[in-house]
Design a protein around this motif. Structure first.
Motif, PDB file in Angstrom:
ATOM      1  N   SER A  53       0.810  -1.226   0.000  1.00  0.00           N
ATOM      2  CA  SER A  53       0.000   0.000   0.000  1.00  0.00           C
ATOM      3  C   SER A  53       0.835   1.263   0.000  1.00  0.00           C
ATOM      4  CB  SER A  53      -0.911   0.020   1.233  1.00  0.00           C
ATOM      5  OG  SER A  53      -0.127   0.149   2.408  1.00  0.00           O
ATOM      6  N   GLY A  54       2.117   1.129   0.315  1.00  0.00           N
ATOM      7  CA  GLY A  54       2.971   2.302   0.468  1.00  0.00           C
ATOM      8  C   GLY A  54       3.027   2.809   1.891  1.00  0.00           C
ATOM      9  N   GLY A  55       2.347   2.130   2.791  1.00  0.00           N
ATOM     10  CA  GLY A  55       2.282   2.593   4.158  1.00  0.00           C
ATOM     11  C   GLY A  55       3.473   2.225   5.019  1.00  0.00           C
ATOM     12  N   SER A  56       4.326   1.374   4.516  1.00  0.00           N
ATOM     13  CA  SER A  56       5.503   0.964   5.285  1.00  0.00           C
ATOM     14  C   SER A  56       6.717   0.929   4.373  1.00  0.00           C
ATOM     15  CB  SER A  56       5.265  -0.419   5.898  1.00  0.00           C
ATOM     16  OG  SER A  56       6.369  -0.799   6.686  1.00  0.00           O
ATOM     17  N   THR A  57       7.809   1.512   4.869  1.00  0.00           N
ATOM     18  CA  THR A  57       9.045   1.559   4.097  1.00  0.00           C
ATOM     19  C   THR A  57      10.225   1.195   5.000  1.00  0.00           C
ATOM     20  OG1 THR A  57       9.334   3.912   4.588  1.00  0.00           O
ATOM     21  CG2 THR A  57       8.206   3.353   2.534  1.00  0.00           C
ATOM     22  N   TYR A  58      11.319   0.819   4.354  1.00  0.00           N
ATOM     23  CA  TYR A  58      12.540   0.484   5.096  1.00  0.00           C
ATOM     24  C   TYR A  58      13.731   0.830   4.224  1.00  0.00           C
ATOM     25  CZ  TYR A  58      15.927  -2.155   7.805  1.00  0.00           C
ATOM     26  OH  TYR A  58      17.009  -2.498   8.562  1.00  0.00           O
ATOM     27  N   TYR A  59      14.781   1.373   4.863  1.00  0.00           N
ATOM     28  CA  TYR A  59      15.933   1.862   4.109  1.00  0.00           C
ATOM     29  C   TYR A  59      17.241   1.282   4.638  1.00  0.00           C
ATOM     30  CZ  TYR A  59      12.615   5.409   2.567  1.00  0.00           C
ATOM     31  OH  TYR A  59      11.535   6.050   2.033  1.00  0.00           O
ATOM     32  N   ALA A  60      18.197   1.197   3.745  1.00  0.00           N
ATOM     33  CA  ALA A  60      19.556   0.904   4.172  1.00  0.00           C
ATOM     34  C   ALA A  60      20.080   2.109   4.952  1.00  0.00           C
ATOM     35  CB  ALA A  60      20.440   0.639   2.959  1.00  0.00           C
ATOM     36  N   ASP A  61      20.931   1.845   5.914  1.00  0.00           N
ATOM     37  CA  ASP A  61      21.462   2.934   6.737  1.00  0.00           C
ATOM     38  C   ASP A  61      22.188   3.981   5.897  1.00  0.00           C
ATOM     39  OD1 ASP A  61      22.360   0.850   9.609  1.00  0.00           O
ATOM     40  OD2 ASP A  61      20.464   1.787   9.029  1.00  0.00           O
ATOM     41  N   SER A  62      22.807   3.543   4.824  1.00  0.00           N
ATOM     42  CA  SER A  62      23.619   4.445   4.008  1.00  0.00           C
ATOM     43  C   SER A  62      22.799   5.512   3.278  1.00  0.00           C
ATOM     44  CB  SER A  62      24.430   3.640   2.989  1.00  0.00           C
ATOM     45  OG  SER A  62      23.564   2.879   2.164  1.00  0.00           O
ATOM     46  N   VAL A  63      21.487   5.285   3.136  1.00  0.00           N
ATOM     47  CA  VAL A  63      20.651   6.240   2.402  1.00  0.00           C
ATOM     48  C   VAL A  63      19.550   6.844   3.269  1.00  0.00           C
ATOM     49  CG1 VAL A  63      21.096   4.943   0.292  1.00  0.00           C
ATOM     50  CG2 VAL A  63      18.947   4.569   1.525  1.00  0.00           C
ATOM     51  N   LYS A  64      19.410   6.369   4.484  1.00  0.00           N
ATOM     52  CA  LYS A  64      18.341   6.830   5.370  1.00  0.00           C
ATOM     53  C   LYS A  64      18.450   8.337   5.580  1.00  0.00           C
ATOM     54  CE  LYS A  64      17.479   3.737   8.320  1.00  0.00           C
ATOM     55  NZ  LYS A  64      17.565   2.817   9.483  1.00  0.00           N
ATOM     56  N   GLY A  65      17.316   9.027   5.419  1.00  0.00           N
ATOM     57  CA  GLY A  65      17.302  10.467   5.583  1.00  0.00           C
ATOM     58  C   GLY A  65      17.610  11.231   4.310  1.00  0.00           C
ATOM     59  N   ARG A  66      18.102  10.531   3.279  1.00  0.00           N
ATOM     60  CA  ARG A  66      18.412  11.188   2.001  1.00  0.00           C
ATOM     61  C   ARG A  66      17.535  10.677   0.868  1.00  0.00           C
ATOM     62  NH1 ARG A  66      23.198  10.381  -0.357  1.00  0.00           N
ATOM     63  NH2 ARG A  66      23.517   8.313   0.555  1.00  0.00           N
ATOM     64  N   PHE A  67      17.174   9.409   0.909  1.00  0.00           N
ATOM     65  CA  PHE A  67      16.367   8.795  -0.147  1.00  0.00           C
ATOM     66  C   PHE A  67      14.964   8.529   0.382  1.00  0.00           C
ATOM     67  CE2 PHE A  67      19.980   6.507  -2.683  1.00  0.00           C
ATOM     68  CZ  PHE A  67      20.679   7.705  -2.748  1.00  0.00           C
ATOM     69  N   THR A  68      13.988   8.601  -0.523  1.00  0.00           N
ATOM     70  CA  THR A  68      12.599   8.297  -0.183  1.00  0.00           C
ATOM     71  C   THR A  68      11.995   7.416  -1.258  1.00  0.00           C
ATOM     72  OG1 THR A  68      12.337  10.432   0.945  1.00  0.00           O
ATOM     73  CG2 THR A  68      10.326   9.243   0.342  1.00  0.00           C
ATOM     74  N   ILE A  69      11.479   6.269  -0.848  1.00  0.00           N
ATOM     75  CA  ILE A  69      10.783   5.378  -1.772  1.00  0.00           C
ATOM     76  C   ILE A  69       9.288   5.630  -1.646  1.00  0.00           C
ATOM     77  CG2 ILE A  69      10.690   3.467  -0.100  1.00  0.00           C
ATOM     78  CD1 ILE A  69      11.044   1.537  -2.467  1.00  0.00           C
ATOM     79  N   SER A  70       8.613   5.614  -2.777  1.00  0.00           N
ATOM     80  CA  SER A  70       7.160   5.796  -2.782  1.00  0.00           C
ATOM     81  C   SER A  70       6.591   5.020  -3.966  1.00  0.00           C
ATOM     82  CB  SER A  70       6.786   7.272  -2.873  1.00  0.00           C
ATOM     83  OG  SER A  70       7.278   7.841  -4.087  1.00  0.00           O
ATOM     84  N   ARG A  71       5.267   4.883  -3.984  1.00  0.00           N
ATOM     85  CA  ARG A  71       4.635   4.174  -5.089  1.00  0.00           C
ATOM     86  C   ARG A  71       3.287   4.793  -5.397  1.00  0.00           C
ATOM     87  NH1 ARG A  71       4.275  -1.840  -3.402  1.00  0.00           N
ATOM     88  NH2 ARG A  71       3.151  -2.067  -5.376  1.00  0.00           N
TER      89      ARG A  71
END
Length: 123
Positions: A53-71
């Motif tokens: 649904s796009g309601g939950s996301t998870y990031y690698a530490d190396s990109v957290k705070g800089r990259f955003t995934i959405s759909r």
């Protein structure tokens, strides 16, 4: 599901890019989507994932705070907004799909892959 990534290019450090991944088929909303990247001479690594649904996301530490995934399930597309890019973000970026959200983020656990789009970040 068939996937096609786009949006890569050359950008200076500190700049931004938005990658897109278009999916074919009517069941896009039943897939968990992920972004991976592979730098020259390195293994493919996990970047980010998003649930159905796009309601939950998870990031690698190396990109957290800089990259955003959405759909956007209406457009059968997943995005990766990349801000404050660094030279170490230079890689071929791939989108991928699987049917479950939890579990290993190893590339081996994603069954469908796009062709990749090159992101180059200069100093």
């Amino acid at each position: 599901v068939q996937l096609q990534a786009s949006g890569g290019g050359l950008v200076q450090a500190g700049g931004s890019l938005r990658l897109s991944c278009a999916a074919s088929g009517r069941t896009f909303s039943s897939y968990v989507m992920g972004w991976f990247r592979q730098a020259p001479g390195k293994e493919r690594e996990f970047v980010a994932t998003i649930n159905w649904s796009g309601g939950s996301t998870y990031y690698a530490d190396s990109v957290k705070g800089r990259f955003t995934i959405s759909r956007d399930n209406a457009k059968n597309t997943v995005y990766l907004q990349m801000n404050n890019l660094k030279p170490e973000d230079t890689a071929v970026y791939y989108c991928a799909a699987r049917t479950y959200y939890m579990g290993s983020y190893s590339p081996n656990y994603f069954g469908s892959w796009g062709q990749g789009t090159l992101v180059t970040v200069s100093q």
